[in-house]
Design an enzyme around this catalytic site. Structure first.
Site, PDB file in Angstrom:
ATOM      1  CB  CYS A 154      -0.982  -0.011   1.037  1.00 50.29           C
ATOM      2  SG  CYS A 154      -0.241  -0.583   2.671  1.00 50.29           S
ATOM      3  CG  HIS A 159      -0.093   4.045   4.341  1.00 51.32           C
ATOM      4  ND1 HIS A 159      -0.386   3.890   5.455  1.00 51.32           N
ATOM      5  CD2 HIS A 159       0.251   2.844   3.712  1.00 51.32           C
ATOM      6  CE1 HIS A 159      -0.118   2.699   5.689  1.00 51.32           C
ATOM      7  NE2 HIS A 159       0.009   1.886   4.722  1.00 51.32           N
TER       8      HIS A 159
END
Length: 357
Positions: free
Chosen positions: A138, A263
């Site tokens: 990710c 993130h």
């Protein structure tokens, strides 16, 4: 029952009851319906559960050889499972002729398995000698579309990345651990000392290398040679593969932060020639899968709170380096469960389905 149409490929979602699986099922409800049937598969302990898929209830099947019966050429099995599970069960799907899209680390380093981010190298998904297409982790997925667009314009020469990774990258165990730690800290009278947080959390660090509540932990993965972590080296290797730059210098520092979802990455990218920040902004604004939010004077820049729950990667804080005309500094945020995993898997599966339409 399993929602089905009279025709069209079957999509099997392996790991349907996990954190990413839940997000992927939500995605299916808002994307174009290209699937003739959707089959939900998870561990035997989840078998029999009913989950909503496109407004209907579908029963979860146990992950066994029989779970892939009836699948064949043109069908796709998406694996949202740990690497050992993918390595064990993906061949069961490909043996029946179905293609596999795997989001784990099981096949990312296999040269016979393309590593695909659809916004960057969609064409690679067509060549799959093992019947498998891998998706990146990710963090790599969060920056891939932006880097791909800038590389096409300027020619990427080297890259330095610091990642600020959400707890949900470790699945439900990560989010539950952060919530638990925050609750422990909130119930303690803190004197402002680091030791107070550590005493409140105790040994309950969950999947993290240290207490995450009111803290940052500069470590993700296992120890590798030279003091690097395995996750940092994996991001380096995946970036090189996706951009087709096998010798690209990449330095990565991974940091775990007390954020539930989303993130963030700080990037310094160096190119073959001089970079104009205004032109780079235009390049990113035109890039698929990227939204530019870049007006610091108005307090507009990417944050994980804004990116969470949205499809694109958010890019901002674009500025030319003060000491190198060939370098660009910028910041990226993306929902690690959605953009970083579920969306990549769905888009790749749709690419494969389109080959047989």
């Amino acid at each position: 029952m399993t929602p089905a149409r009279s025709s069209g490929p079957v999509l099997a979602v392996v790991g349907a009851t996990g954190a990413v699986g839940s997000v992927l099922l939500q995605l299916l409800s808002v994307r174009a319906d290209v699937w003739g049937g959707i089959r939900l598969i998870a561990s035997p302990r989840s078998a029999g559960r009913l989950l909503a898929v496109r407004g209907e209830e579908a029963e979860v099947l146990a992950l066994t050889e029989d779970a892939f019966d009836g699948m064949g050429r043109g069908d796709v099995a998406v694996f949202l499972t740990p690497a050992d599970v993918s390595a064990r069960w993906a061949p069961a799907a490909t043996a029946r002729g179905a293609a596999v899209v795997d989001q784990s680390a099981a096949f990312r380093e296999d040269p016979r398995v393309p590593l695909v981010v659809p916004e960057v190298n969609a064409e690679d998904a067509r060549e799959r000698p093992r019947g498998i297409v891998a998706g990146p982790d990710c963090v790599t997925a969060a920056m891939a579309a932006a880097l791909g667009a800038l590389h096409a314009e300027y020619g990427l020469r080297d890259l330095t990345v610091s990642s600020y990774q959400a707890a949900s990258a470790s699945g439900r165990a990560g989010t539950e651990a952060l919530r638990r730690q925050m609750s422990l800290v909130a119930g303690t009278s803190l004197g402002g000392m680091t030791g107070d947080v550590r005493r409140a959390v105790g040994e309950d660090t969950g999947p993290f290398a240290g207490p995450l509540a009111l803290n940052v932990v500069p470590w993700c993965g296992d120890l590798a040679a030279g003091g690097w972590s395995t996750h940092e080296l994996a991001i380096r290797a995946q970036t090189r593969r996706i951009l087709r730059l096998p010798a690209l210098p990449v330095a990565v520092t991974c940091v775990q932060v007390p954020v539930l979802t989303g993130h963030s990455l700080s990037l310094r990218a160096r190119f073959d020639g001089a970079v104009d920040a205004g032109r780079a902004r235009e390049v990113l604004q035109a890039a698929p899968g990227v939204v530019v939010v870049d007006d610091p004077a108005a307090g507009e820049f990417p944050t994980p709170v804004d990116a969470a729950g949205t499809d694109p990667a958010w890019a901002g804080r674009l500025r030319a380096s003060l000491d190198d005309p060939c370098s660009l500094e910028f910041f990226v945020c993306a929902d690690n469960l959605l953009h970083g995993s579920a969306l990549n898997a769905v888009q790749t599966a749709e690419l494969i389905a389109a080959e047989f339409a």
